[in-house]
Write an enzyme that holds these catalytic residues in place. Sequence first.
Site, PDB file in Angstrom:
ATOM      1  N   CYS A  97       0.924  -1.255   0.028  1.00 13.56           N
ATOM      2  CA  CYS A  97      -0.027   0.146   0.038  1.00 13.56           C
ATOM      3  C   CYS A  97       0.872   1.212   0.000  1.00 13.56           C
ATOM      4  CB  CYS A  97      -0.896  -0.064   1.272  1.00 13.56           C
ATOM      5  SG  CYS A  97      -0.093  -0.017   2.811  1.00 13.56           S
ATOM      6  N   PHE A  98       0.651   2.261   0.420  1.00 16.56           N
ATOM      7  CA  PHE A  98       1.289   3.748   0.354  1.00 16.56           C
ATOM      8  C   PHE A  98       2.522   3.522   1.206  1.00 16.56           C
ATOM      9  CE2 PHE A  98       2.280   7.967   1.442  1.00 16.56           C
ATOM     10  CZ  PHE A  98       2.984   8.534   0.035  1.00 16.56           C
TER      11      PHE A  98
END
Length: 371
Positions: A97-98
């Site tokens: 994810c980020f």
Amino acid sequence: MSQLPLTSDLARIFLDDVPLIDLRAPIEFKEGAFPCSTSLPLMTDDERAQVGTCFKQRGQAAAIELGHQLVGGAVRAERLDGWLAQLRKQPDALLYCFRGGLRSQTVQLWLHEAGVTRPRVAGGYKEMRRFLIDTLDKAAAECHWTVLTGMTGSGKTHMLEHVTQAVDLEGHAHHRGSSFGQLPGGQPSNINFENKLAIELLKRRHQGEHAFVVEDESRLIGRCCLPNPLFDAMCEAPLVVVDVPQSERAEQIRQDYVHDLWLRYQAMFGAEEGWPLFAAYLTDALARLKRRLGDQAHRELDQLMQIALAEQANSGTTERHLAWITLLLTRYYDPMYLYQLGNKRERIVFRGEKQACLDFFAEQHAARQQG
């Protein structure tokens, strides 16, 4: 959850083209991702926005609770099926994810509970992106760069196809680097442009390459911006100048930007839909030069272009395009190039015809291999 596997071997991920599952929202993926990544988001753009607003107004605990409400029940089951299906196709895929935080941890746990355990990338997208930026910076600083330059239409891009140490910047940017450089299909995001370039340099340096040849470019290749360290290195690099007569250059431009490009438009859109798009591409490209050409010169060139387009539409021949191409070289591109080259003559290390330049690059490559 903390005992589930993590990986931080970022070099190996990119050297081996390890498949990646991007769990960020679609809008994040669109802004930039990695060549081997597939977008299978935990949350939609709207769901992510709702969670973000909740976090700002009510804090992390409330935002996490809302996230589980939005992605629960049937929604969770449907998305889990999507991740499992992707892992059946790519069982060695990694999750990110980020920042490598809650989103990838949550999906990793759900997959683990479903009987499939896959590592997530420590630091997520942000860490991988930083790694690739650092890769570009190091390559710019540590590698030997040579720039191939020459008047517009010299066929520099085609020449580089025969140069072992070439890096195709325009290929990564999907643009030919001039007002007429736009290609059907559009350009990648600047982040994706940088990522692909960084991965190529990472792989080639891993194989022992440390000297590269690039085509002379401005900072912008269409909408793609060269990284500052690389552009600065190119501005100081030795120059190889290829000399090609104007008549040959005009013919090369006709072949590349009229004949071949029309075939690409035709293949992508069909003849009926593709023709007005192709004609608009040429007309708009010339219009972008109007301020520099002046109104009178632009009108003259545009008239010649429209005559050539009309003949091409009626008979399929493209020879009439040579009139406006030759005039544009004479009035605009050639004087501009000569002025620019005059400011960097001290960097020229070789000058000659195409084959002589190719021989020079081959000799340089052989000498480095022996050294």
